[in-house]
Scaffold this active site. Structure first.
Site, PDB file in Angstrom:
ATOM      1  N   ASP A   1       0.663  -1.275   0.005  1.00 41.31           N
ATOM      2  CA  ASP A   1      -0.045  -0.171  -0.168  1.00 41.31           C
ATOM      3  C   ASP A   1       0.617   1.251  -0.063  1.00 41.31           C
ATOM      4  O   ASP A   1       1.993   1.336   0.231  1.00 41.31           O
ATOM      5  CB  ASP A   1      -1.118  -0.159   1.205  1.00 41.31           C
ATOM      6  CG  ASP A   1      -0.232  -0.581   2.341  1.00 41.31           C
ATOM      7  OD1 ASP A   1       1.004  -0.404   2.600  1.00 41.31           O
ATOM      8  OD2 ASP A   1      -1.024  -1.285   3.363  1.00 41.31           O
TER       9      ASP A   1
ATOM     10  N   ASN B   1      -7.760  -3.328  14.134  1.00 36.46           N
ATOM     11  CA  ASN B   1      -9.226  -3.554  13.852  1.00 36.46           C
ATOM     12  C   ASN B   1      -9.139  -4.759  12.789  1.00 36.46           C
ATOM     13  O   ASN B   1     -10.234  -4.951  12.254  1.00 36.46           O
ATOM     14  CB  ASN B   1      -9.777  -2.399  13.057  1.00 36.46           C
ATOM     15  CG  ASN B   1      -8.928  -1.963  11.946  1.00 36.46           C
ATOM     16  OD1 ASN B   1      -8.007  -2.662  11.528  1.00 36.46           O
ATOM     17  ND2 ASN B   1      -9.188  -0.870  11.248  1.00 36.46           N
TER      18      ASN B   1
ATOM     19  N   HIS C   1      -7.392  -5.214   9.971  1.00 40.34           N
ATOM     20  CA  HIS C   1      -7.049  -4.687   8.777  1.00 40.34           C
ATOM     21  C   HIS C   1      -5.823  -5.650   8.188  1.00 40.34           C
ATOM     22  O   HIS C   1      -4.994  -5.923   8.931  1.00 40.34           O
ATOM     23  CB  HIS C   1      -7.202  -3.460   8.298  1.00 40.34           C
ATOM     24  CG  HIS C   1      -5.993  -2.785   8.823  1.00 40.34           C
ATOM     25  ND1 HIS C   1      -5.727  -1.330   9.067  1.00 40.34           N
ATOM     26  CD2 HIS C   1      -4.654  -2.951   8.992  1.00 40.34           C
ATOM     27  CE1 HIS C   1      -4.889  -0.985   9.429  1.00 40.34           C
ATOM     28  NE2 HIS C   1      -3.889  -1.931   9.347  1.00 40.34           N
TER      29      HIS C   1
ATOM     30  N   GLU D   1     -10.020  -2.058   5.213  1.00 35.95           N
ATOM     31  CA  GLU D   1     -10.318  -1.740   6.549  1.00 35.95           C
ATOM     32  C   GLU D   1     -11.657  -2.790   6.643  1.00 35.95           C
ATOM     33  O   GLU D   1     -12.401  -3.282   5.842  1.00 35.95           O
ATOM     34  CB  GLU D   1     -10.834  -0.456   6.605  1.00 35.95           C
ATOM     35  CG  GLU D   1      -9.674   0.611   6.477  1.00 35.95           C
ATOM     36  CD  GLU D   1      -8.757   0.536   7.496  1.00 35.95           C
ATOM     37  OE1 GLU D   1      -8.642  -0.565   8.431  1.00 35.95           O
ATOM     38  OE2 GLU D   1      -8.068   1.787   7.845  1.00 35.95           O
TER      39      GLU D   1
HETATM   40  C1  F6R Z   1       1.156  -1.763   6.331  1.00 38.88           C
HETATM   41  C2  F6R Z   1       0.277  -2.383   6.270  1.00 38.88           C
HETATM   42  C3  F6R Z   1      -0.614  -2.654   7.470  1.00 38.88           C
HETATM   43  C4  F6R Z   1       0.081  -2.930   8.810  1.00 38.88           C
HETATM   44  C5  F6R Z   1      -0.778  -2.875   9.822  1.00 38.88           C
HETATM   45  C6  F6R Z   1       0.086  -3.061  11.172  1.00 38.88           C
HETATM   46  O1  F6R Z   1       1.918  -1.819   4.975  1.00 38.88           O
HETATM   47  O2  F6R Z   1      -0.189  -2.808   5.230  1.00 38.88           O
HETATM   48  O3  F6R Z   1      -1.658  -3.247   7.398  1.00 38.88           O
HETATM   49  O4  F6R Z   1       0.760  -4.213   8.705  1.00 38.88           O
HETATM   50  O5  F6R Z   1      -1.311  -1.664   9.985  1.00 38.88           O
HETATM   51  O6  F6R Z   1       0.841  -1.915  11.585  1.00 38.88           O
HETATM   52  P1  F6R Z   1       1.975  -1.990  12.678  1.00 38.88           P
HETATM   53  O7  F6R Z   1       2.931  -2.980  12.336  1.00 38.88           O
HETATM   54  O8  F6R Z   1       2.503  -0.506  12.716  1.00 38.88           O
HETATM   55  O9  F6R Z   1       1.097  -2.179  13.962  1.00 38.88           O
END
Ligand code: F6R
Length: 257
Positions: free
Chosen positions: A66, A134, A136, A141
């Site tokens: 992303d 959450n 995702h 989301e």
């Molecule tokens: C990042 C992504 C997100 C993260 C997720 C966890 O490219 O796609 O899905 O993997 O938000 O983020 P952290 O590791 O910061 O808790």
């Protein structure tokens, strides 16, 4: 879904880094799917060490999950900058073979272009994932279609709050991102997801033991034929069927007895 519970954060991280290193060692022209976020920083440190120890990434093609809409690649908070800072600038990967969705221009065009690039260079051999509090994956989301392809998604309040820490106080945070869709992710041959810490425990339980549902986008991975989820003890704390899963170090200790 193969569930591996490690005693500590470091052990879980090292295990996933090892899965990636072994994939690249075995298939030097692997197509990797990569993720960003706090969880991945120590993992990329481990991969940098593997490179120093002799592992070459010269043949690898990489697709990131992303990118924030509105941030140019050279913005300090873009995921393009994150990847260079934490991994790409420290290994011998060819930057021409590192793909990240464009956060600039028309998001519909950027999304279609990204799907076309994955179709051209893919399929993705091994997709690395983190997990949002959450539920995702990527920025899919809650409420995301389980059949979704790469597209622009509005970031949830949970995600805006969680990722605010990466932006300066006076900086406006983007409110949407281009993300691989759930179907795009599930088209990968293999998936490895790393989730760490107590803050992820609820989402880990929903992903592994809950119904397959858009309420928890990561639950779609239950339908993928080759997914491994690696968690530490804290992230595993709410699992109802904990005894049914692989406890990595416990197993190791038993073998050594
Ligand atoms: C990042 C992504 C997100 C993260 C997720 C966890 O490219 O796609 O899905 O993997 O938000 O983020 P952290 O590791 O910061 O808790």
């Amino acid at each position: 879904m193969r569930v591996v519970i490690c005693d500590t954060v470091d052990q879980a991280t090292a295990r996933v880094a090892d899965v990636i290193a072994q994939q690249v060692a075995k298939v030097p022209h692997s197509v990797l799917g990569l993720a960003t976020g706090g969880t991945m920083e120590p993992l990329y440190d481990d991969l940098r060490k593997s490179h120093v120890a002799g592992l070459s990434f010269a043949g690898v093609t990489a697709f990131n999950l992303d990118e924030y809409v509105g941030l140019p690649a050279d913005h300090p908070q873009s995921y393009a900058t994150y990847m260079r800072k934490h991994l790409f600038d420290h290994i011998d990967i060819d930057l021409e073979h590192c793909f990240i969705p464009s956060g600039m221009g028309d998001p519909i065009v950027a999304s279609r272009t990204y799907e076309a690039q994955i179709a051209e260079h893919g399929p993705i051999d091994l997709q690395l994932l983190g997990l949002g509090k959450n539920g995702h994956i990527g920025f899919n989301e809650p409420g995301s279609s389980l059949a979704s392809l790469t597209r622009e998604k509005v970031l949830s309040q949970d995600t805006l709050t969680a990722n605010r820490r990466f932006f300066a106080d006076d900086e406006t945070m983007p409110s949407s991102a281009i993300t691989m869709g759930i179907q795009t992710i599930c088209n990968s041959k293999k998936i490895v997801l790393l989730a760490l810490g107590q803050a992820k425990a609820k989402a880990v339980q929903a992903m592994i033991e809950g119904p397959v549902s858009a309420f928890c986008p990561a639950s779609a991975l239950q339908m993928h034929a080759n997914t491994t989820v690696v968690v530490d003890a804290e992230a595993a704390a709410l699992l109802e069927y904990s005894d049914h899963y692989i406890h990595a170090e416990r197993l190791q200790r038993r073998r050594e007895q």
